[in-house]
Each structure stands twice: as C-alpha cells, then as structure tokens.
Write an enzyme that holds these catalytic residues in place. Structure first.
Site, PDB file in Angstrom:
ATOM      1  N   HIS A  13       9.193 -26.519   1.364  1.00 45.08           N
ATOM      2  CA  HIS A  13       9.069 -27.369   0.333  1.00 45.08           C
ATOM      3  C   HIS A  13       8.030 -27.158  -0.376  1.00 45.08           C
ATOM      4  O   HIS A  13       7.303 -27.759  -1.094  1.00 45.08           O
ATOM      5  CB  HIS A  13       8.296 -28.309   1.441  1.00 45.08           C
ATOM      6  CG  HIS A  13       9.344 -29.189   2.550  1.00 45.08           C
ATOM      7  ND1 HIS A  13       9.902 -30.281   2.191  1.00 45.08           N
ATOM      8  CD2 HIS A  13       9.640 -28.616   3.833  1.00 45.08           C
ATOM      9  CE1 HIS A  13      10.690 -30.652   3.308  1.00 45.08           C
ATOM     10  NE2 HIS A  13      10.423 -29.626   4.165  1.00 45.08           N
ATOM     11  N   LYS A  72     -13.286   1.934  -2.268  1.00 45.19           N
ATOM     12  CA  LYS A  72     -14.116   2.104  -1.323  1.00 45.19           C
ATOM     13  C   LYS A  72     -15.148   3.101  -2.012  1.00 45.19           C
ATOM     14  O   LYS A  72     -16.504   2.935  -1.427  1.00 45.19           O
ATOM     15  CB  LYS A  72     -13.299   3.040  -0.356  1.00 45.19           C
ATOM     16  CG  LYS A  72     -12.578   2.359   0.411  1.00 45.19           C
ATOM     17  CD  LYS A  72     -11.752   2.936   1.652  1.00 45.19           C
ATOM     18  CE  LYS A  72     -10.727   2.289   2.458  1.00 45.19           C
ATOM     19  NZ  LYS A  72     -10.022   3.179   3.460  1.00 45.19           N
ATOM     20  N   GLU A 128       0.840  -1.392   0.070  1.00 51.80           N
ATOM     21  CA  GLU A 128       0.120  -0.147   0.037  1.00 51.80           C
ATOM     22  C   GLU A 128       0.839   1.231   0.173  1.00 51.80           C
ATOM     23  O   GLU A 128       0.334   2.409  -0.386  1.00 51.80           O
ATOM     24  CB  GLU A 128      -0.847   0.024   1.331  1.00 51.80           C
ATOM     25  CG  GLU A 128      -2.314   0.966   1.075  1.00 51.80           C
ATOM     26  CD  GLU A 128      -3.166   0.474   2.115  1.00 51.80           C
ATOM     27  OE1 GLU A 128      -4.567   0.358   1.628  1.00 51.80           O
ATOM     28  OE2 GLU A 128      -2.880   0.494   3.195  1.00 51.80           O
TER      29      GLU A 128
END
Length: 402
Positions: A275, A391, A249
């Site tokens: 792994h 938003k 951000e």
C-alpha cells in the site's frame, strides 16, 4: 611481441569461484559453520537470569535480532532478549524501565572493544546497577580494551575472531551465545548455514543461484542500482535491517580503478508496503530489482472468521481462509503483477518454515551473495573506511566538547 595490460574484463564464473575458495582461507565467516558449540551451550545452561540484555550496535546486534525476531513467537522461550543499541536517551530509558535489572544478564558486544555507543550505554548501566562477573558477559576480540576490562574484573568473555567482520559475525559467539541462552537451538542454526555452505562450495544449486544473481546485479548495476527485498512476513523485519547493513557497508566502496561502486539496499514488508512502496516499484523508474521472500509454513492456523459484517458481504469470499494462506496469496499476486510488466527483474525465495535452519540458511546465502558481488565489483567487502572516517570525526568533536 610483448604485451602488458591493466584491463579488468568481466570475470568468469570459474574465476569468481576460485577467488572465493582462496578467500575462504583467510576470511573467517565462511568456516563458522564448522565450529564446536559445546562451550556456548554449557555457558547458556548456567545463566539464571530471566532477562538478557545485549548491549551493542550494528553487526553486534542486527544478526542476532534478525534470528530472534523470526523465531521468538514460535518457541517456548523462558527468557526474554532485549537490545540496547542506540544512544537515543528516550529509547534507553523506556527499555530499562520495563526490565528488572536485578534479574538481568548484560552481554556487552564490541569487536574492537571501543565502540563509543556500546561503551556509553554500558557506562550508564553501571550507574544503575553493579556490573560484575555474576551478571555480565563480554564478547569481543581477545586483545581489545574491553577484554582487558573483563579480565581485570573476572568477567567471562567469548572471542570474536579477528578475521570475522562484525556484519558477518552472526554465526560466531556474537549471535550464538545470546540465542543459546534464551533457548534457541544453535546447532540447528549452524546446520542450516552449513547446508548452504556445502551446496555453494560443491558448486550445487546454491552456487548456481548466487553466481547468476550476483552477475546480473553487477552487469546491470548502472540500470538497476536499487535492490529491494520484499519480505512477506513481519517476522523478517529484523532480517531486512541486517541485510541493509550487510549490503550497504560491504558493497558501497571504491574499486581498484578508483570508481565509486555500490548497490542500494531497501527492505520492505508485505503486505504492509503493498500500500506504499509497491506503487513506486510498478510505476516508478526502472532502476530497481525485487527479491520477494515468502514463508511456506508459518506453523499457525489462525483463520478469518465466518461472520457477517453489515454492508461488507462482498468480501465474504475470505471467510474461513487461514491468514497464512492470505499473506502468501498476496505475495503471489504481487509477484505476478511485477512479472506481467516484463521489465522489472524479480526473483522469489521461499523459506520452508519458521525454523532455525530456514532463517540461518537465508542469512548465510546472503553473506555468500555479498562476497560474490564484491568479487565481481573488484572491491573489498570486509572493510568500511567510510564509516571509520565518521568515527574519527566524532571522537575529535567529543574530545574538544564542541
């Protein structure tokens, strides 16, 4: 001859430092290490509830969770800390089913005071139990709608300073109050952060380390655009999540020349990801830097027992070895295997111990690293216009119910 230009050559270390010193006058996170914690500690002593539920999202929870996750198994904490940070209904319901709501303090954290996820969850809590001055705390900006709500209902509130961005707020009331309530030493947290602050601003070892690393990241960003943090402790899972938000951000921006910038953060855990993701690092494209984080002293002496397992005697060389030694040897083996390739940039951070000072120092250093990288990139580390656009769209969709 007169000459004018708008070129932006690579900025010098001295200029970077000068810019950060100037920024320190108006960007608030730098100076949180100097705050007085008495009010936080006095409030923490007054909390009687056994369960502490933080309602928030992103910068309102990730830093606190990072510190709590790192420390909780090494502390004799008498209270439990929970986080409600997603609107996933299954997550909300399953968490609340395991909490005695009548023995719970709800801490509502939102810098703006209108974060839709936070307020939505708080509304749901209010449908289950009466939230009032006895079981609710608000942490927000002084002039927010949420603070107006707190005042109207005589609910205690703590301030998030306007010049402290959410993802840089862990050393404000956002992180310190919940951590103090559950019994973590917040003065030690600030001491660890201040040590990094002082070393950076006196241009000591922290300054040298951060500026060198940031310069490499930016000068080679077109070759090594992905920054992998490989943390060798499950306790650092919260730190990894916090780092991803901080890095993504803050650094994914458009610079002053209208060029798109950004470094892609990835957080993985050793030895689990040896792994999986290590294969990609070692034999995949050379577009990644690697930072390995180790813990020198786990304060735990759990050993691999000296017992015989039929058919597995060839692994008896691990008998009586402490797991803490094993995980650090696994980290060392990974570091050596990467360094042997000689074409993967790699650095190693070793945390002294599982302590407040250690995790706070690491987190403050990463905040500084983020700010310095932003200066090299000619971007603003402290806004998030890309997030704000989403938003606005969400609000429009919900208002039209479409």
């Amino acid at each position: 001859m007169k000459y004018q230009h708008n070129f932006n050559p690579t900025i010098s270390d001295e200029d970077i430092f000068s810019e950060i010193v100037k920024e320190k006058e108006y960007i608030g996170y730098y100076n949180l290490v100097f705050q007085d914690t008495l009010e936080y500690k006095e409030y923490a002593k007054s909390v009687k509830q056994k369960n502490i539920v933080v309602i928030g999202i992103g910068g309102s929870t990730l830093g606190t969770y990072a510190i709590y996750k790192f420390l909780k198994y090494s502390k004799n904490l008498t209270k439990k800390l929970y986080f409600l940070e997603t609107t996933d209904p299954i997550d909300i319901k399953s968490k609340l089913e395991n909490i005695d709501l009548n023995d719970t303090l709800f801490i509502v954290i939102s810098k703006s005071g209108t974060t839709i996820e936070t307020i939505s969850i708080f509304k749901y809590i209010n449908s289950l139990i009466t939230c009032d001055r006895d079981n609710t705390l608000v942490i927000t900006e002084n002039d927010s709608k949420l603070n107006e709500y707190a005042k109207a209902n005589k609910i205690k509130s703590f301030e998030i300073p306007k010049n402290v961005g959410g993802r840089f707020s862990v050393f404000s009331a956002v992180g310190l109050v919940p951590l103090a309530i559950v019994g973590i030493d917040i003065d030690e947290i600030l001491h660890g952060a201040k040590k990094r602050h002082d070393s950076f601003f006196t241009q000591g070892k922290t300054y040298a380390r951060i500026v060198k690393k940031a310069r490499f990241f930016i000068e080679y960003k077109n070759s090594f655009n992905i920054n992998v943090v490989f943390s060798y402790s499950s306790r650092l899972e919260g730190f990894n999540k916090w780092y991803i938000q901080l890095w993504g951000e803050s650094l994914g921006k458009v610079d002053i020349n209208s060029s798109r910038q950004g470094l892609t953060p990835i957080g993985i855990i050793g030895p689990i990801d040896q792994h999986s993701f290590l294969q990609l690092i070692v034999e995949g494209r050379r577009d990644k830097t690697v930072t390995v984080i180790k813990v020198d002293d786990f304060y735990n002496h759990l050993k691999i027992p000296n017992i015989e397992l039929t058919g597995l005697s060839e692994l008896n060389y691990v008998d009586d070895i402490e797991f803490s030694l094993l995980i650090n040897k696994q980290a060392d083996a990974t570091i050596e295997s990467i360094n042997n390739l000689k074409d993967i940039p790699c650095d190693v951070i070793t945390i002294d111990s599982v302590s407040e000072r250690s995790i706070a120092g690491l987190m403050y250093e990463y905040e500084l690293l983020t700010s310095v990288c932003a200066k090299f990139m000619y971007i603003n580390a402290y806004d998030q216009p890309g997030v704000e656009a989403g938003k606005i769209i969400l609000k429009q969709k919900l208002q039209t119910k479409s």
